[in-house]
Scaffold this motif. Structure first.
Motif, PDB file in Angstrom:
ATOM      1  N   ASN A   1       0.838  -1.187   0.000  1.00 24.90           N
ATOM      2  CA  ASN A   1       0.000   0.000   0.000  1.00 24.90           C
ATOM      3  C   ASN A   1       0.883   1.251   0.000  1.00 24.90           C
ATOM      4  OD1 ASN A   1      -2.438   1.086  -0.162  1.00 24.90           O
ATOM      5  ND2 ASN A   1      -3.093   0.604   1.943  1.00 24.90           N
ATOM      6  N   ARG A   2       1.946   1.182  -0.783  1.00 28.85           N
ATOM      7  CA  ARG A   2       2.961   2.229  -0.771  1.00 28.85           C
ATOM      8  C   ARG A   2       2.716   3.201  -1.910  1.00 28.85           C
ATOM      9  NH1 ARG A   2       8.968   1.656   0.755  1.00 28.85           N
ATOM     10  NH2 ARG A   2      10.158   2.986  -0.625  1.00 28.85           N
ATOM     11  N   PRO A   3       2.783   4.509  -1.659  1.00 28.72           N
ATOM     12  CA  PRO A   3       2.588   5.460  -2.755  1.00 28.72           C
ATOM     13  C   PRO A   3       3.705   5.317  -3.789  1.00 28.72           C
ATOM     14  CG  PRO A   3       3.262   6.591  -0.740  1.00 28.72           C
ATOM     15  CD  PRO A   3       3.063   5.154  -0.375  1.00 28.72           C
TER      16      PRO A   3
ATOM     17  N   PHE B   1       5.237   7.404  -5.421  1.00 32.33           N
ATOM     18  CA  PHE B   1       6.285   8.438  -5.476  1.00 32.33           C
ATOM     19  C   PHE B   1       7.451   8.082  -4.549  1.00 32.33           C
ATOM     20  CE2 PHE B   1       3.130  10.040  -2.360  1.00 32.33           C
ATOM     21  CZ  PHE B   1       3.935  10.082  -1.228  1.00 32.33           C
ATOM     22  N   ASP B   2       7.357   6.945  -3.875  1.00 36.99           N
ATOM     23  CA  ASP B   2       8.403   6.559  -2.919  1.00 36.99           C
ATOM     24  C   ASP B   2       9.287   5.470  -3.533  1.00 36.99           C
ATOM     25  OD1 ASP B   2       9.870   6.256  -0.657  1.00 36.99           O
ATOM     26  OD2 ASP B   2       8.271   5.390   0.554  1.00 36.99           O
ATOM     27  N   PRO B   3      10.496   5.839  -3.987  1.00 32.47           N
ATOM     28  CA  PRO B   3      11.329   4.886  -4.735  1.00 32.47           C
ATOM     29  C   PRO B   3      11.901   3.746  -3.881  1.00 32.47           C
ATOM     30  CG  PRO B   3      12.521   6.926  -4.347  1.00 32.47           C
ATOM     31  CD  PRO B   3      11.138   7.150  -3.841  1.00 32.47           C
TER      32      PRO B   3
ATOM     33  N   VAL C   1      19.348   6.109  -8.670  1.00 33.56           N
ATOM     34  CA  VAL C   1      18.843   4.841  -8.131  1.00 33.56           C
ATOM     35  C   VAL C   1      19.568   4.545  -6.816  1.00 33.56           C
ATOM     36  CG1 VAL C   1      20.480   3.463  -9.531  1.00 33.56           C
ATOM     37  CG2 VAL C   1      18.417   2.387  -8.612  1.00 33.56           C
ATOM     38  N   ALA C   2      18.832   3.978  -5.859  1.00 35.15           N
ATOM     39  CA  ALA C   2      19.416   3.607  -4.564  1.00 35.15           C
ATOM     40  C   ALA C   2      19.848   2.146  -4.637  1.00 35.15           C
ATOM     41  CB  ALA C   2      18.380   3.810  -3.463  1.00 35.15           C
ATOM     42  N   ILE C   3      21.110   1.887  -4.273  1.00 34.70           N
ATOM     43  CA  ILE C   3      21.645   0.524  -4.411  1.00 34.70           C
ATOM     44  C   ILE C   3      22.322   0.068  -3.130  1.00 34.70           C
ATOM     45  CG2 ILE C   3      23.223  -0.956  -5.734  1.00 34.70           C
ATOM     46  CD1 ILE C   3      22.541   0.514  -8.110  1.00 34.70           C
ATOM     47  N   ARG C   4      22.128  -1.212  -2.812  1.00 34.84           N
ATOM     48  CA  ARG C   4      22.742  -1.737  -1.589  1.00 34.84           C
ATOM     49  C   ARG C   4      23.154  -3.183  -1.790  1.00 34.84           C
ATOM     50  NH1 ARG C   4      22.073  -3.541   3.864  1.00 34.84           N
ATOM     51  NH2 ARG C   4      20.024  -4.502   3.961  1.00 34.84           N
ATOM     52  N   MET C   5      24.283  -3.567  -1.194  1.00 32.76           N
ATOM     53  CA  MET C   5      24.686  -4.974  -1.160  1.00 32.76           C
ATOM     54  C   MET C   5      24.492  -5.441   0.281  1.00 32.76           C
ATOM     55  SD  MET C   5      28.335  -6.690  -2.185  1.00 32.76           S
ATOM     56  CE  MET C   5      28.513  -5.905  -3.778  1.00 32.76           C
TER      57      MET C   5
ATOM     58  N   ILE D   1      17.999  -1.907  12.402  1.00 33.38           N
ATOM     59  CA  ILE D   1      17.395  -0.716  11.791  1.00 33.38           C
ATOM     60  C   ILE D   1      17.904  -0.606  10.352  1.00 33.38           C
ATOM     61  CG2 ILE D   1      16.772   0.777  13.727  1.00 33.38           C
ATOM     62  CD1 ILE D   1      19.435   1.984  13.671  1.00 33.38           C
ATOM     63  N   GLU D   2      17.160   0.125   9.529  1.00 29.13           N
ATOM     64  CA  GLU D   2      17.431   0.150   8.101  1.00 29.13           C
ATOM     65  C   GLU D   2      18.795   0.775   7.789  1.00 29.13           C
ATOM     66  OE1 GLU D   2      14.953   1.539   9.656  1.00 29.13           O
ATOM     67  OE2 GLU D   2      13.025   0.858   8.858  1.00 29.13           O
ATOM     68  N   SER D   3      19.202   0.567   6.540  1.00 19.98           N
ATOM     69  CA  SER D   3      20.508   1.052   6.090  1.00 19.98           C
ATOM     70  C   SER D   3      20.578   2.583   6.125  1.00 19.98           C
ATOM     71  CB  SER D   3      20.746   0.573   4.658  1.00 19.98           C
ATOM     72  OG  SER D   3      19.756   1.087   3.798  1.00 19.98           O
ATOM     73  N   THR D   4      21.791   3.079   6.227  1.00 17.63           N
ATOM     74  CA  THR D   4      22.041   4.512   6.074  1.00 17.63           C
ATOM     75  C   THR D   4      22.057   4.804   4.574  1.00 17.63           C
ATOM     76  OG1 THR D   4      23.384   4.467   8.064  1.00 17.63           O
ATOM     77  CG2 THR D   4      23.677   6.368   6.611  1.00 17.63           C
TER      78      THR D   4
ATOM     79  N   ASP E   1      14.378  15.065  -1.898  1.00 14.64           N
ATOM     80  CA  ASP E   1      15.242  14.031  -2.447  1.00 14.64           C
ATOM     81  C   ASP E   1      14.915  12.630  -1.971  1.00 14.64           C
ATOM     82  OD1 ASP E   1      16.743  15.122  -4.301  1.00 14.64           O
ATOM     83  OD2 ASP E   1      18.573  15.347  -3.114  1.00 14.64           O
ATOM     84  N   ALA E   2      14.348  12.494  -0.805  1.00 11.67           N
ATOM     85  CA  ALA E   2      13.998  11.163  -0.309  1.00 11.67           C
ATOM     86  C   ALA E   2      12.520  11.174   0.031  1.00 11.67           C
ATOM     87  CB  ALA E   2      14.818  10.812   0.922  1.00 11.67           C
ATOM     88  N   PRO E   3      11.715  10.933  -0.989  1.00 14.86           N
ATOM     89  CA  PRO E   3      10.285  11.094  -0.807  1.00 14.86           C
ATOM     90  C   PRO E   3       9.716  10.180   0.286  1.00 14.86           C
ATOM     91  CG  PRO E   3      10.853  10.669  -3.115  1.00 14.86           C
ATOM     92  CD  PRO E   3      12.088  10.456  -2.316  1.00 14.86           C
ATOM     93  N   GLY E   4      10.449   9.140   0.645  1.00 12.73           N
ATOM     94  CA  GLY E   4       9.928   8.226   1.663  1.00 12.73           C
ATOM     95  C   GLY E   4      10.216   8.676   3.080  1.00 12.73           C
TER      96      GLY E   4
HETATM   97  O1  TXA Z   1      17.937  -1.494   5.232  1.00  7.13           O
HETATM   98  C1  TXA Z   1      17.245  -1.120   4.277  1.00  7.13           C
HETATM   99  O2  TXA Z   1      17.533  -0.131   3.601  1.00  7.13           O
HETATM  100  C2  TXA Z   1      15.997  -1.936   3.965  1.00  7.13           C
HETATM  101  C3  TXA Z   1      16.426  -3.329   3.523  1.00  7.13           C
HETATM  102  C4  TXA Z   1      15.284  -4.201   3.099  1.00  7.13           C
HETATM  103  O3  TXA Z   1      17.396  -3.218   2.523  1.00  7.13           O
HETATM  104  N1  TXA Z   1      15.201  -1.296   2.985  1.00  7.13           N
HETATM  105  C5  TXA Z   1      14.471  -0.181   3.218  1.00  7.13           C
HETATM  106  O4  TXA Z   1      13.712   0.221   2.147  1.00  7.13           O
HETATM  107  O5  TXA Z   1      14.487   0.412   4.277  1.00  7.13           O
HETATM  108  P1  TXA Z   1      12.535   1.302   2.262  1.00  7.13           P
HETATM  109  O6  TXA Z   1      11.831   1.239   0.959  1.00  7.13           O
HETATM  110  O7  TXA Z   1      11.711   1.043   3.454  1.00  7.13           O
HETATM  111  O8  TXA Z   1      13.276   2.665   2.349  1.00  7.13           O
HETATM  112  C6  TXA Z   1      13.976   3.120   1.220  1.00  7.13           C
HETATM  113  C7  TXA Z   1      14.179   4.596   1.275  1.00  7.13           C
HETATM  114  C8  TXA Z   1      12.933   5.397   1.047  1.00  7.13           C
HETATM  115  O9  TXA Z   1      12.850   6.407   2.040  1.00  7.13           O
HETATM  116  C9  TXA Z   1      13.125   6.017  -0.316  1.00  7.13           C
HETATM  117  O10 TXA Z   1      12.511   7.251  -0.444  1.00  7.13           O
HETATM  118  C10 TXA Z   1      14.639   6.110  -0.410  1.00  7.13           C
HETATM  119  O11 TXA Z   1      15.069   4.934   0.217  1.00  7.13           O
HETATM  120  N2  TXA Z   1      15.114   6.096  -1.795  1.00  7.13           N
HETATM  121  C11 TXA Z   1      15.060   5.090  -2.686  1.00  7.13           C
HETATM  122  N3  TXA Z   1      15.543   5.470  -3.892  1.00  7.13           N
HETATM  123  C12 TXA Z   1      15.937   6.739  -3.747  1.00  7.13           C
HETATM  124  C13 TXA Z   1      16.534   7.702  -4.630  1.00  7.13           C
HETATM  125  N4  TXA Z   1      16.809   7.420  -5.895  1.00  7.13           N
HETATM  126  N5  TXA Z   1      16.809   8.929  -4.142  1.00  7.13           N
HETATM  127  C14 TXA Z   1      16.531   9.230  -2.859  1.00  7.13           C
HETATM  128  N6  TXA Z   1      15.962   8.368  -1.971  1.00  7.13           N
HETATM  129  C15 TXA Z   1      15.664   7.150  -2.413  1.00  7.13           C
END
Ligand code: TXA
Ligand code: MG
Length: 335
Positions: free
Chosen positions: A64-66, A68-70, A125-129, A186-189, A230-233
């Motif tokens: 149920n995520r908008p 606009f949140d990448p 694009v947001a990328i993580r390993m 807690i989530e990634s930086t 920049d971080a719509p979420g």
């Molecule tokens: O630890 C984490 O990061 C976890 C695990 C599953 O990897 N993932 C996570 O995803 O927390 P999420 O969707 O809950 O949070 C991702 C955040 C959102 O606030 C979103 O707006 C931001 O990353 N984001 C994604 N792509 C972006 C971009 N291109 N520019 C700026 N912010 C971005």
């Protein structure tokens, strides 16, 4: 109830074919365009093949995520990164070398290979390993990058066990890969690296101090407010724990609400007050890593009918403590 056991073995709670450690089952589901919950060292993710727009669309639907949140794209190896990004600035290279696999997400200029839905149309694009053996193996075997937000309904607390995912999204995933409780919690930086600039978009499992040490200088900005485009979420109300949460001077708040049945969340101090129904100490020995690991499960444990109100205490605002306080602030704004 300090030291309360926050993690229960999910196999003892529910015996379901949907949850397990079968990587080939998870790979098959992902390649068929289905959703799979994946363990990571930060929190569990709700994953789909990042290169399949229909599969990615079902992530937004399930959470149920908008739109606009990448989403963050998860990779297992350096080779996977190259086709996804146009440029890897020097600071990003240093950070990835120092902290991948690990709780670091890099926002970089993207290539057209990534569907627009993943990035909400942004040019980055947001990328993580991620640092979890099962998930790294899964991504390698699938041979695809995985788009994955945290595996919770939008606005709620992130899951740190397979059981949390099962409770909130169990009906919506084809498989839950159970990798045990998330070690960081807690989530990634999130760090945006564009040209020479290094900006922290979200505080998280990798302390800012360590990032600054790795790049040998201060970051250009630490953006944590909801107003940043920049971080719509990054909404200021997030991590809804299901009850009203008040953050501040615990003794004062306990006295202000004598009639409420309180769930009390503290860092390492104990308090006694007649209206406390349940208390959780995040780390008896005052260790911020342990506190981060316990945070989300602790918040969930208060979501029971016998509690009216959560009262929480801030932790020391250094290292991982900054990210913990950030989550607590948002939980306090969420209702
Ligand atoms: O630890 C984490 O990061 C976890 C695990 C599953 O990897 N993932 C996570 O995803 O927390 P999420 O969707 O809950 O949070 C991702 C955040 C959102 O606030 C979103 O707006 C931001 O990353 N984001 C994604 N792509 C972006 C971009 N291109 N520019 C700026 N912010 C971005
Ligand atoms: Mg999330």
């Amino acid at each position: 109830m300090p030291g309360v056991a926050l993690y229960q073995n999910p196999h003892l709670i529910f015996a379901s074919v949907k949850t397990g450690t079968d990587i080939s089952k998870a790979v098959k589901a992902l390649l068929e365009g289905k959703l799979v919950a994946i363990p990571t060292e930060t929190v569990y993710g709700l994953a789909a093949n990042a290169l399949n727009p229909d599969a990615v669309a079902s992530i937004f639907e399930a959470k149920n995520r908008p739109s606009f949140d990448p989403l963050i794209v998860h990779i297992s190896d350096w080779d996977m990164l190259k086709p996804l990004v146009r440029q890897i600035p020097e600071a990003a290279r240093l950070l990835a070398k120092s902290f991948w696999p690990g709780p670091l997400t890099l926002v970089l200029p993207r290539t057209p290979l990534i569907p627009d839905l993943v990035t909400s149309g942004l040019d980055t694009v947001a990328i993580r390993m991620p640092d979890h053996p099962l998930t790294l193996k899964l991504i390698r075997q699938a041979g695809k990058p995985l788009a994955a937000p945290s595996a919770n309904p939008f606005g709620y607390t992130s899951p740190t066990t397979a059981h949390h995912v099962k409770e909130q999204l169990g009906e919506k995933v084809a498989y839950i890969l159970d990798g045990g409780p998330s070690g960081i919690g807690i989530e990634s930086t999130i760090v945006k690296c564009l040209d020479e600039k290094v900006e922290i978009l979200r505080l998280g499992g990798l302390p800012v101090e360590e990032i600054e040490q790795a790049i040998g200088r201060k970051t250009d900005a630490v953006l944590t407010s909801s107003s940043q485009p920049d971080a719509p979420g990054m909404l200021s109300s997030h991590y809804n724990p299901g009850k009203k949460l008040l953050l501040g001077d615990v003794e004062h708040l306990l006295m202000l609400y004598p009639k409420k049945k309180v769930g009390l969340l503290t860092f390492c101090d104990d308090y006694t007050f007649p209206n406390i129904v349940r208390k959780v100490m995040l780390s008896e020995k005052g260790d911020l890593k342990e506190a981060a690991r316990n945070l989300f499960a602790a918040l969930r444990s208060f979501d029971t009918p016998e509690i009216d109100l959560i009262i929480a205490e801030r932790v020391p605002d250094t290292g991982l403590g900054r990210a913990i306080n950030d989550r607590l602030k948002r939980a306090a704004h969420s209702r």
